[in-house]
Design a protein around this motif. Structure first.
Motif, PDB file in Angstrom:
ATOM      1  N   ASP A 178      42.436  37.179  34.329  1.00 41.44           N
ATOM      2  CA  ASP A 178      43.545  37.296  35.269  1.00 41.44           C
ATOM      3  C   ASP A 178      43.421  36.341  36.452  1.00 41.44           C
ATOM      4  O   ASP A 178      44.044  36.549  37.499  1.00 41.44           O
ATOM      5  CB  ASP A 178      43.641  38.739  35.773  1.00 41.44           C
ATOM      6  CG  ASP A 178      43.978  39.715  34.654  1.00 41.44           C
ATOM      7  OD1 ASP A 178      44.581  39.286  33.661  1.00 41.44           O
ATOM      8  OD2 ASP A 178      43.628  40.901  34.781  1.00 41.44           O
ATOM      9  N   ILE A 179      42.660  35.286  36.287  1.00 39.42           N
ATOM     10  CA  ILE A 179      42.489  34.320  37.371  1.00 39.42           C
ATOM     11  C   ILE A 179      43.818  33.695  37.771  1.00 39.42           C
ATOM     12  O   ILE A 179      44.042  33.371  38.946  1.00 39.42           O
ATOM     13  CB  ILE A 179      41.463  33.238  36.969  1.00 39.42           C
ATOM     14  CG1 ILE A 179      40.043  33.802  37.120  1.00 39.42           C
ATOM     15  CG2 ILE A 179      41.614  31.968  37.816  1.00 39.42           C
ATOM     16  CD1 ILE A 179      38.949  32.821  36.757  1.00 39.42           C
ATOM     17  N   ASP A 180      44.741  33.520  36.820  1.00 38.56           N
ATOM     18  CA  ASP A 180      46.023  32.914  37.163  1.00 38.56           C
ATOM     19  C   ASP A 180      46.751  33.725  38.229  1.00 38.56           C
ATOM     20  O   ASP A 180      47.324  33.168  39.183  1.00 38.56           O
ATOM     21  CB  ASP A 180      46.896  32.751  35.919  1.00 38.56           C
ATOM     22  CG  ASP A 180      47.164  34.078  35.208  1.00 38.56           C
ATOM     23  OD1 ASP A 180      46.301  34.975  35.276  1.00 38.56           O
ATOM     24  OD2 ASP A 180      48.245  34.229  34.607  1.00 38.56           O
ATOM     25  N   LEU A 181      46.730  35.048  38.116  1.00 43.25           N
ATOM     26  CA  LEU A 181      47.366  35.912  39.103  1.00 43.25           C
ATOM     27  C   LEU A 181      46.544  35.986  40.383  1.00 43.25           C
ATOM     28  O   LEU A 181      47.077  35.864  41.496  1.00 43.25           O
ATOM     29  CB  LEU A 181      47.557  37.314  38.535  1.00 43.25           C
ATOM     30  CG  LEU A 181      48.498  37.460  37.332  1.00 43.25           C
ATOM     31  CD1 LEU A 181      48.447  38.887  36.806  1.00 43.25           C
ATOM     32  CD2 LEU A 181      49.923  37.088  37.716  1.00 43.25           C
ATOM     33  N   ASP A 227      35.048  29.327  42.291  1.00 42.94           N
ATOM     34  CA  ASP A 227      35.583  27.982  42.052  1.00 42.94           C
ATOM     35  C   ASP A 227      37.102  27.984  41.937  1.00 42.94           C
ATOM     36  O   ASP A 227      37.748  26.950  42.154  1.00 42.94           O
ATOM     37  CB  ASP A 227      34.967  27.400  40.777  1.00 42.94           C
ATOM     38  CG  ASP A 227      33.485  27.055  40.953  1.00 42.94           C
ATOM     39  OD1 ASP A 227      33.023  27.037  42.103  1.00 42.94           O
ATOM     40  OD2 ASP A 227      32.803  26.841  39.925  1.00 42.94           O
ATOM     41  N   ALA A 228      37.688  29.141  41.603  1.00 39.93           N
ATOM     42  CA  ALA A 228      39.146  29.250  41.507  1.00 39.93           C
ATOM     43  C   ALA A 228      39.780  29.557  42.866  1.00 39.93           C
ATOM     44  O   ALA A 228      41.012  29.721  42.936  1.00 39.93           O
ATOM     45  CB  ALA A 228      39.527  30.333  40.505  1.00 39.93           C
ATOM     46  N   GLY A 229      38.957  29.657  43.903  1.00 42.04           N
ATOM     47  CA  GLY A 229      39.483  29.898  45.247  1.00 42.04           C
ATOM     48  C   GLY A 229      39.651  31.359  45.597  1.00 42.04           C
ATOM     49  O   GLY A 229      40.340  31.691  46.572  1.00 42.04           O
ATOM     50  N   ILE A 230      39.030  32.234  44.825  1.00 40.42           N
ATOM     51  CA  ILE A 230      39.142  33.679  45.072  1.00 40.42           C
ATOM     52  C   ILE A 230      37.906  34.150  45.837  1.00 40.42           C
ATOM     53  O   ILE A 230      36.786  33.969  45.358  1.00 40.42           O
ATOM     54  CB  ILE A 230      39.254  34.443  43.737  1.00 40.42           C
ATOM     55  CG1 ILE A 230      40.457  33.928  42.937  1.00 40.42           C
ATOM     56  CG2 ILE A 230      39.360  35.937  43.976  1.00 40.42           C
ATOM     57  CD1 ILE A 230      40.445  34.351  41.481  1.00 40.42           C
ATOM     58  N   PRO A 231      38.066  34.750  47.018  1.00 42.26           N
ATOM     59  CA  PRO A 231      36.895  35.244  47.765  1.00 42.26           C
ATOM     60  C   PRO A 231      36.189  36.351  46.987  1.00 42.26           C
ATOM     61  O   PRO A 231      36.824  37.309  46.545  1.00 42.26           O
ATOM     62  CB  PRO A 231      37.500  35.786  49.068  1.00 42.26           C
ATOM     63  CG  PRO A 231      38.869  35.178  49.155  1.00 42.26           C
ATOM     64  CD  PRO A 231      39.329  34.978  47.751  1.00 42.26           C
ATOM     65  N   VAL A 232      34.884  36.214  46.809  1.00 50.28           N
ATOM     66  CA  VAL A 232      34.116  37.170  46.034  1.00 50.28           C
ATOM     67  C   VAL A 232      32.983  37.740  46.880  1.00 50.28           C
ATOM     68  O   VAL A 232      32.220  37.001  47.494  1.00 50.28           O
ATOM     69  CB  VAL A 232      33.527  36.527  44.756  1.00 50.28           C
ATOM     70  CG1 VAL A 232      32.761  37.569  43.940  1.00 50.28           C
ATOM     71  CG2 VAL A 232      34.622  35.898  43.918  1.00 50.28           C
ATOM     72  N   GLY A 233      32.915  39.058  46.894  1.00 51.55           N
ATOM     73  CA  GLY A 233      31.795  39.740  47.513  1.00 51.55           C
ATOM     74  C   GLY A 233      30.978  40.434  46.433  1.00 51.55           C
ATOM     75  O   GLY A 233      31.371  40.470  45.263  1.00 51.55           O
ATOM     76  N   VAL A 234      29.851  40.975  46.821  1.00 58.25           N
ATOM     77  CA  VAL A 234      28.975  41.646  45.867  1.00 58.25           C
ATOM     78  C   VAL A 234      28.603  43.017  46.404  1.00 58.25           C
ATOM     79  O   VAL A 234      28.297  43.179  47.593  1.00 58.25           O
ATOM     80  CB  VAL A 234      27.704  40.819  45.599  1.00 58.25           C
ATOM     81  CG1 VAL A 234      26.703  41.619  44.773  1.00 58.25           C
ATOM     82  CG2 VAL A 234      28.061  39.538  44.859  1.00 58.25           C
ATOM     83  N   SER A 235      28.651  43.996  45.505  1.00 58.91           N
ATOM     84  CA  SER A 235      28.227  45.347  45.827  1.00 58.91           C
ATOM     85  C   SER A 235      26.872  45.592  45.165  1.00 58.91           C
ATOM     86  O   SER A 235      26.780  45.642  43.933  1.00 58.91           O
ATOM     87  CB  SER A 235      29.257  46.372  45.326  1.00 58.91           C
ATOM     88  OG  SER A 235      28.794  47.685  45.507  1.00 58.91           O
ATOM     89  N   ILE A 236      25.825  45.690  45.971  1.00 58.71           N
ATOM     90  CA  ILE A 236      24.499  46.017  45.457  1.00 58.71           C
ATOM     91  C   ILE A 236      24.435  47.543  45.435  1.00 58.71           C
ATOM     92  O   ILE A 236      24.044  48.191  46.402  1.00 58.71           O
ATOM     93  CB  ILE A 236      23.384  45.443  46.345  1.00 58.71           C
ATOM     94  CG1 ILE A 236      23.621  43.960  46.629  1.00 58.71           C
ATOM     95  CG2 ILE A 236      22.015  45.672  45.698  1.00 58.71           C
ATOM     96  CD1 ILE A 236      23.550  43.070  45.431  1.00 58.71           C
ATOM     97  N   ALA A 237      24.861  48.120  44.331  1.00 59.86           N
ATOM     98  CA  ALA A 237      25.038  49.570  44.299  1.00 59.86           C
ATOM     99  C   ALA A 237      24.805  50.093  42.884  1.00 59.86           C
ATOM    100  O   ALA A 237      25.435  49.614  41.938  1.00 59.86           O
ATOM    101  CB  ALA A 237      26.433  49.947  44.796  1.00 59.86           C
ATOM    102  N   PRO A 238      23.912  51.085  42.764  1.00 60.90           N
ATOM    103  CA  PRO A 238      23.108  51.638  43.849  1.00 60.90           C
ATOM    104  C   PRO A 238      21.744  50.952  43.948  1.00 60.90           C
ATOM    105  O   PRO A 238      21.290  50.307  43.004  1.00 60.90           O
ATOM    106  CB  PRO A 238      22.924  53.090  43.415  1.00 60.90           C
ATOM    107  CG  PRO A 238      22.820  52.992  41.920  1.00 60.90           C
ATOM    108  CD  PRO A 238      23.760  51.871  41.520  1.00 60.90           C
TER     109      PRO A 238
END
Length: 377
Positions: A178-181, A227-238
């Protein structure tokens, strides 16, 4: 007296039993009478297959007022999750259905087939006030059955059409479809993504999250989305003491190199039936350190297996919880990660929201004039 039956893991599944839900009126208990051998029992046991059932949901948006959550509105296209993460806080919800939070939760999935239509109707309400929707919080919106059902894709199409902000969290590489959206929405500050990463060890991941993407694959997904310009965060859980906790700094270094811009963590939570299910998993996979893990969990929960108070349920309390917090803070500073979990929601823009046309009543045929404008009455 015969010894209790050995705890055996189900291949490809997180839970090692079909533990009864807390609302069941009758209790059942396995008992080994000595007449069968384990090898014979295993040979005749049927495979635990996944069943996906269509469900017509009555509502689709869930609202909360939890002070320790950065969002107020969430949407989950599925109930149950085939990823089978043993620690999933949503497992107890299967008890409401008269099913087990154990193997049932990860093998009996309910697909809300009318989710896109319900969302469109909700957004069309004159009283609706747009704010970021968290998609896939309780159960993964990109679990395996999404490949065929495409409910998450259709929900995103509605949000994209209405220019409505969304935040997604997943363990699946399927989100790349769904990178296009998402890229188009991210360009307008209307989409952010969080990828959950618990361990870099594929052997641990195979038992902890048996049907989720492998750790290395998730790192590739972070890079692809970034690389597609989408901000990505990471959840270190648990963060699980003595199992995933030793990797905390290496995890943060790896996600930073993959392109993540922020991170947060949650210490192990054991609400309701998750507690006995997790302890069964410990005995099956880490019997040598099971007691140490639970002792450390109790150190961070005021002597209990779990404390649900908003002040401490995500981070714990005490010396060990404070040590994890310090390690996390120093590592995020070292690797240039923003540790504020709410930051990704604050950057989303709801000002461009376009209310969709009022859809016809459910089951009725829409009458669309030649000019495309629907009648008010």
């Amino acid at each position: 007296m015969l010894p209790p039956p050995a705890i055996r893991a189900q291949k490809g599944r997180g839970a090692v039993s079909n533990l009864q839900g807390r609302y069941e009126k009758q209790a059942r208990e396995d008992f080994d009478d000595g007449w069968s051998h384990d090898d014979d029992a295993d040979a005749g046991a049927p495979a635990w297959r996944t069943q996906v059932t269509d469900e017509q949901a009555k509502t689709i948006l869930t609202r909360n007022a939890s002070p320790d959550l950065p969002f107020n509105v969430s949407l989950n296209p599925y109930r149950g999750c085939e990823h089978g993460c043993i620690y999933c806080f949503a497992r107890p919800t299967h008890s409401y259905l008269g099913l087990s939070p154990g193997l049932d939760f990860e093998s009996k999935i309910f697909a809300k087939v009318n989710a896109p239509e319900l969302l469109r109707r909700e957004l069309a309400r004159p009283s609706y006030v747009p704010e970021p929707i968290a998609l896939g919080v309780s159960t993964d919106a990109y679990q395996p059955c999404e490949r065929e059902r495409r409910l998450t894709r259709r929900v995103l199409e509605v949000l994209h059409e209405c220019e409505h902000p969304v935040a997604l969290i997943t363990k699946s590489a399927l989100i790349e479809r769904d990178i296009d959206l998402l890229a188009a929405m991210a360009a307008k500050r209307q989409a952010v993504v969080a990828v959950t990463l618990t361990t870099l060890d594929p052997a641990i991941a195979r038992t902890l999250e048996p049907r989720a993407a492998a750790p290395a694959r998730r790192l590739r997904t972070i890079r692809t989305l970034t690389d597609a310009g989408i901000p990505v965060g990471v959840s270190i859980a648990p963060v699980i003491p003595f199992i995933t906790e030793p990797e905390l700094e290496r995890l943060l270094e790896a996600v930073s190199e993959a392109g993540a811009v922020h991170a947060h963590y949650v210490v192990l939570r054991l609400p309701w039936e998750v507690n006995p299910l997790f302890q069964q998993w410990l005995q099956a996979h880490f019997p040598d350190r099971a007691q140490r893990v639970m002792n450390r969990v109790r150190d961070m929960r005021g002597g209990k297996d779990y404390d649900s108070s908003y002040a401490s349920r995500m981070r714990g309390e005490g010396v060990w919880a404070d040590l994890i917090r310090q390690r996390f803070d120093k590592a995020t500073q070292r690797y240039g990660l923003n540790a504020a979990r709410s930051s990704r929601f604050k950057q989303l823009d709801a000002s461009q929201f376009k209310r969709p046309p009022v859809p016809p009543p459910l089951g009725a045929r829409a009458r669309t004039p030649p000019d495309g404008q629907l009648d008010l009455f």
